[in-house]
Design an enzyme around this catalytic site. Structure first.
Site, PDB file in Angstrom:
ATOM      1  N   TYR A  78       0.816  -1.219   0.000  1.00 46.48           N
ATOM      2  CA  TYR A  78       0.000   0.000   0.000  1.00 46.48           C
ATOM      3  C   TYR A  78       0.849   1.269   0.000  1.00 46.48           C
ATOM      4  CZ  TYR A  78      -4.486  -2.426   0.846  1.00 46.48           C
ATOM      5  OH  TYR A  78      -5.629  -3.195   0.723  1.00 46.48           O
TER       6      TYR A  78
ATOM      7  N   PHE B  84      -6.138   7.662   6.614  1.00 47.88           N
ATOM      8  CA  PHE B  84      -6.633   6.365   7.080  1.00 47.88           C
ATOM      9  C   PHE B  84      -5.562   5.270   7.040  1.00 47.88           C
ATOM     10  CE2 PHE B  84      -7.777   6.726   2.521  1.00 47.88           C
ATOM     11  CZ  PHE B  84      -7.162   5.589   2.009  1.00 47.88           C
TER      12      PHE B  84
ATOM     13  N   ARG C 216     -11.612  -6.078 -11.131  1.00 48.70           N
ATOM     14  CA  ARG C 216     -12.103  -4.865 -10.456  1.00 48.70           C
ATOM     15  C   ARG C 216     -13.625  -4.753 -10.556  1.00 48.70           C
ATOM     16  NH1 ARG C 216      -8.714  -1.762  -7.213  1.00 48.70           N
ATOM     17  NH2 ARG C 216      -9.687   0.158  -7.928  1.00 48.70           N
TER      18      ARG C 216
ATOM     19  N   THR D  75     -14.694   0.782  -4.536  1.00 49.32           N
ATOM     20  CA  THR D  75     -13.962   0.707  -3.267  1.00 49.32           C
ATOM     21  C   THR D  75     -14.893   0.861  -2.071  1.00 49.32           C
ATOM     22  OG1 THR D  75     -12.030   1.668  -4.364  1.00 49.32           O
ATOM     23  CG2 THR D  75     -12.068   1.754  -1.958  1.00 49.32           C
TER      24      THR D  75
ATOM     25  N   ARG E  15     -18.276  -6.639  -3.176  1.00 49.30           N
ATOM     26  CA  ARG E  15     -18.402  -5.668  -2.071  1.00 49.30           C
ATOM     27  C   ARG E  15     -19.853  -5.304  -1.801  1.00 49.30           C
ATOM     28  NH1 ARG E  15     -13.157  -2.439  -4.240  1.00 49.30           N
ATOM     29  NH2 ARG E  15     -11.571  -3.391  -2.911  1.00 49.30           N
TER      30      ARG E  15
ATOM     31  N   ASN F 243     -13.875  -3.588   3.469  1.00 51.84           N
ATOM     32  CA  ASN F 243     -14.521  -3.850   2.183  1.00 51.84           C
ATOM     33  C   ASN F 243     -14.183  -5.220   1.579  1.00 51.84           C
ATOM     34  OD1 ASN F 243     -11.963  -3.215   1.368  1.00 51.84           O
ATOM     35  ND2 ASN F 243     -12.542  -1.552  -0.006  1.00 51.84           N
TER      36      ASN F 243
END
Ligand code: ATP
Length: 137
Positions: free
Chosen positions: A49, A57, A85, A91, A102, A112
């Site tokens: 990440y 966050f 995706r 997201t 999701r 999620n």
């Protein structure tokens, strides 16, 4: 053949959704090239990440991703990244289209359920990061 890196996040593993999620990709026609249940280190997550390191966050994201094991896997097939995706959904589960993973299994952006590579370049980077050379095609 195109590949994408998909991961069921700790909340998804905890809730017993690994089989359901892997199954959706298999039924769509993707080949599962590798799959492992692991408790990722902070170092691995920071690398994974790294583009989000400045986000407010980020500390919560790392804590969440270390709250239990994740199920990391690689799918292979035509359009793996884009279709991956689409199958995950937006997201934020509040914006995810019905029928996506999701939308079907989550309500909160902070939990999620799953991750999928966002480009062919990210997919190559993430597959190498999580699986190294331990992959056959
Ligand atoms: P992922 O990389 O997990 O597939 P994404 O590419 O759809 O997600 P990113 O913007 O890269 O979305 O964010 C990565 C992850 O960080 C999200 O999946 C979510 O778990 C978390 N996240 C993103 N935005 C927020 C936010 N505003 N609050 C809390 N967590 C967030």
């Amino acid at each position: 053949q195109e590949r994408s890196f998909i991961m069921v996040k700790p909340d998804g593993v905890e809730r017993g959704l690994v089989g359901e999620i892997v199954s959706r990709f298999e039924k769509r026609g993707f080949k599962i090239l590798a799959l492992q249940l692991i408790h990722p280190s902070a170092e691995l997550l920071q690398e994974h990440y790294k583009d989000l390191a400045d986000k407010p966050f980020f500390p919560k994201l790392l804590a969440y991703m270390q709250s239990g094991p994740v199920a990391a896997f690689v799918i292979q097939g035509k359009g793996a990244v884009k279709i991956g995706r689409v199958m995950l959904g937006a997201t934020n589960p509040q914006d995810s289209a019905p029928g996506t993973i999701r939308a079907d299994f989550a309500l909160d952006i902070g939990k999620n359920v799953c991750h999928g590579s966002d480009s062919v370049e990210s997919a190559e980077r993430e597959v190498a990061l999580w699986f190294g050379d331990n992959i056959k095609s």
